[in-house]
Scaffold this active site. Structure first.
Site, short mmCIF file in Angstrom:
data_model
loop_
_atom_site.label_atom_id
_atom_site.label_comp_id
_atom_site.label_asym_id
_atom_site.label_seq_id
_atom_site.Cartn_x
_atom_site.Cartn_y
_atom_site.Cartn_z
N CYS A 3 0.88 -1.18 0.00
CA CYS A 3 0.00 0.00 0.00
C CYS A 3 0.91 1.22 0.00
O CYS A 3 2.13 1.09 0.06
CB CYS A 3 -1.00 -0.01 1.15
N CYS A 6 3.31 0.07 -8.42
CA CYS A 6 3.86 -1.25 -8.16
C CYS A 6 4.44 -1.82 -9.45
O CYS A 6 3.72 -1.92 -10.45
CB CYS A 6 2.75 -2.17 -7.62
N CYS A 52 -2.20 1.34 -4.27
CA CYS A 52 -0.99 2.01 -4.76
C CYS A 52 -1.00 2.15 -6.27
O CYS A 52 -0.10 2.72 -6.85
CB CYS A 52 0.28 1.33 -4.27
#
Length: 138
Positions: free
Chosen positions: A12, A90, A86
């Protein structure tokens, strides 16, 4: 056929709430059947105190955890990468399994608001365990 235990990375933004609670639940419920990591795309300074308190209420202590920065190596080493808000930060590698859990961000909220997030994460983690690391007793 013996296989290496699965590795899960929870991601996150701040690695201070959702991903910390998810990692703690997975460690608590799966024990040593799963390798667990968590990280954040922009890690905070400390784990959210409301998340610490919410987990303490269910007998899990995450007070010693610290937010960690997300690295490409962490993603590369994981079998399953679970993101929690996120988005595109990522890194994506071929052959990895990615899941996105839509969970409210507990940042800045009190323990009353964090409890339902904690409980939703537990349900998601239980489903993940049943899929990737069943204990064979069912």
């Amino acid at each position: 056929m013996p296989s290496a235990k699965p590795s899960v990375l929870f991601v996150c933004v701040h690695n201070a709430g959702r991903s910390q609670m998810a990692a703690a639940w997975l460690t608590h419920l799966a024990g040593d059947r799963v390798e667990v990591r968590s990280a954040g795309s922009s890690p905070g300074r400390e784990v959210n105190p409301a998340a610490v308190e919410a987990m303490r209420e269910v007998g899990i202590d995450i007070s010693a955890e610290t937010p960690k920065v997300l690295t490409a190596d962490a993603v590369r080493e994981a079998d399953v990468c679970i993101t929690m808000g996120c988005g595109d930060t990522c890194p994506v590698f071929p052959g990895k399994r990615y899941l996105d859990w839509q969970l409210e961000d507990p940042a800045g909220q009190g323990v009353e608001a964090v409890r339902p997030i904690r409980d939703a994460i537990k349900v998601l983690v239980e489903g993940l365990i049943a899929e990737i690391a069943p204990d064979g007793t069912d």
